[in-house]
Design a protein around this motif. Sequence first.
Motif, PDB file in Angstrom:
ATOM      1  N   ARG A   1       0.801  -1.228   0.000  1.00 38.58           N
ATOM      2  CA  ARG A   1       0.000   0.000   0.000  1.00 38.58           C
ATOM      3  C   ARG A   1       0.835   1.280   0.000  1.00 38.58           C
ATOM      4  NH1 ARG A   1      -5.365  -0.131   0.650  1.00 38.58           N
ATOM      5  NH2 ARG A   1      -6.332  -2.108   1.227  1.00 38.58           N
ATOM      6  N   THR A   2       2.038   1.215   0.536  1.00 39.65           N
ATOM      7  CA  THR A   2       2.838   2.417   0.736  1.00 39.65           C
ATOM      8  C   THR A   2       3.627   2.797  -0.509  1.00 39.65           C
ATOM      9  OG1 THR A   2       3.065   1.881   3.078  1.00 39.65           O
ATOM     10  CG2 THR A   2       4.600   3.502   2.177  1.00 39.65           C
ATOM     11  N   ALA A   3       3.522   4.071  -0.901  1.00 33.24           N
ATOM     12  CA  ALA A   3       4.345   4.604  -1.992  1.00 33.24           C
ATOM     13  C   ALA A   3       5.616   5.170  -1.365  1.00 33.24           C
ATOM     14  CB  ALA A   3       3.591   5.681  -2.756  1.00 33.24           C
ATOM     15  N   SER A   4       6.719   4.469  -1.546  1.00 33.72           N
ATOM     16  CA  SER A   4       7.967   4.868  -0.895  1.00 33.72           C
ATOM     17  C   SER A   4       8.842   5.775  -1.748  1.00 33.72           C
ATOM     18  CB  SER A   4       8.769   3.615  -0.494  1.00 33.72           C
ATOM     19  OG  SER A   4       8.996   2.802  -1.631  1.00 33.72           O
ATOM     20  N   ALA A   5       8.479   5.962  -3.012  1.00 34.77           N
ATOM     21  CA  ALA A   5       9.247   6.821  -3.908  1.00 34.77           C
ATOM     22  C   ALA A   5       8.329   7.366  -4.988  1.00 34.77           C
ATOM     23  CB  ALA A   5      10.402   6.043  -4.535  1.00 34.77           C
ATOM     24  N   GLY A   6       8.807   8.390  -5.681  1.00 35.60           N
ATOM     25  CA  GLY A   6       8.029   8.955  -6.770  1.00 35.60           C
ATOM     26  C   GLY A   6       7.223  10.174  -6.356  1.00 35.60           C
ATOM     27  N   PRO A   7       6.429  10.725  -7.286  1.00 31.60           N
ATOM     28  CA  PRO A   7       5.679  11.961  -7.032  1.00 31.60           C
ATOM     29  C   PRO A   7       4.743  11.874  -5.836  1.00 31.60           C
ATOM     30  CG  PRO A   7       5.681  11.433  -9.372  1.00 31.60           C
ATOM     31  CD  PRO A   7       6.269  10.256  -8.676  1.00 31.60           C
ATOM     32  N   ARG A   8       4.100  10.721  -5.629  1.00 27.57           N
ATOM     33  CA  ARG A   8       3.167  10.622  -4.497  1.00 27.57           C
ATOM     34  C   ARG A   8       3.910  10.685  -3.165  1.00 27.57           C
ATOM     35  NH1 ARG A   8      -1.901   9.747  -6.213  1.00 27.57           N
ATOM     36  NH2 ARG A   8      -2.211   8.753  -8.237  1.00 27.57           N
ATOM     37  N   ALA A   9       5.033  10.011  -3.073  1.00 29.46           N
ATOM     38  CA  ALA A   9       5.831  10.088  -1.851  1.00 29.46           C
ATOM     39  C   ALA A   9       6.331  11.517  -1.625  1.00 29.46           C
ATOM     40  CB  ALA A   9       7.007   9.121  -1.935  1.00 29.46           C
ATOM     41  N   ASP A  10       6.656  12.203  -2.680  1.00 33.31           N
ATOM     42  CA  ASP A  10       7.141  13.583  -2.570  1.00 33.31           C
ATOM     43  C   ASP A  10       6.066  14.509  -2.005  1.00 33.31           C
ATOM     44  OD1 ASP A  10       9.518  12.707  -3.625  1.00 33.31           O
ATOM     45  OD2 ASP A  10       9.117  13.453  -5.659  1.00 33.31           O
ATOM     46  N   ARG A  11       4.798  14.226  -2.314  1.00 33.02           N
ATOM     47  CA  ARG A  11       3.723  15.097  -1.817  1.00 33.02           C
ATOM     48  C   ARG A  11       3.630  15.054  -0.292  1.00 33.02           C
ATOM     49  NH1 ARG A  11      -0.602  12.989  -6.347  1.00 33.02           N
ATOM     50  NH2 ARG A  11       0.489  13.872  -8.136  1.00 33.02           N
ATOM     51  N   SER A  12       3.864  13.891   0.294  1.00 33.96           N
ATOM     52  CA  SER A  12       3.832  13.799   1.756  1.00 33.96           C
ATOM     53  C   SER A  12       5.017  14.522   2.386  1.00 33.96           C
ATOM     54  CB  SER A  12       3.811  12.326   2.184  1.00 33.96           C
ATOM     55  OG  SER A  12       2.563  11.740   1.907  1.00 33.96           O
TER      56      SER A  12
END
Length: 295
Positions: A119-130
């Motif tokens: 479930r966890t996005a650990s890299a990429g644009p989505r991780a950058d948003r957090s």
Amino acid sequence: MKEEDLNEALRDVIVRSTPPPSMDPAHTLDRARRARKRRRAAWAGVAAGVLVVGVGAGPALVANITGPRSVGQMVAGSPGTPSAFPSASTPPPVSTVAPTTAPNTRKTGDPWPEGQVDRTASAGPRADRSVTLMNDLSSSVPAGFSTPNLKDSDGHSLRWPQTQYASSDGEPDYWEYMATIPVQKDNRVGQLLVQSVTPDGKPAADICTVAKRFWGGTGTCTVTDVSGKKVGVLTTKGDGSYDQWAAYRYDDGTVVFLAQAKKCDRAGRTPLTQPIFTARQLAELAISPKFKIST
């Protein structure tokens, strides 16, 4: 005499010596009958040839029609060439290739989206948003408080962002972006958390009902009006991870939670003696556009 004159003289003699065709009716009728018989004989030969070819090809054609076959075998050209116009009764091909991206509505066994392993996005644009969310939260603390990069007893940072694919089976895709930071005053430490949830397709609900969805929180909820916007502020009895939080739902379905606690469970530090924000300040900060992430 020239050669041209000699040729012209010979043609003139031939023309003059050829008798004109007979004008006798009986003779003319006889010639017509013989011509008709020749035509019939010629057509009969052609028909016989076609029949022979048809007899030889018939068994193969019947075998193709009645026996197992692919659509391409019925088409002129090389064997096995697919037909550009398949029969209406031919079922469409079924793909056996597993999808590589999550569909719009999740089902059991679907792959995680965007190449994730869980479930966890650990890299990429989505991780950058957090990460951006965490930095914006740090810059929002009031004067007299700081947001140092403290660590717990295991050496892990107390500042941490997280992006999570939140959909359950049967639900449309939606995401949760979250950030937690320690907040220090003197030698005492509390914590803040912000969470932005993208539209999940669920109908709008009373804002206090929305506030109680945060970590299954219980307590007393009041509605605070901030510039015409209704914000639910829930105050607990202090027996959970957070003492108080504000919730706001945008018209497009995006929901923002902003929570505060006087203690920081993982730090092992002395808790704050006062809340970081007043209830009103918490409600005002919850509607800040910098915390809204809708995609």
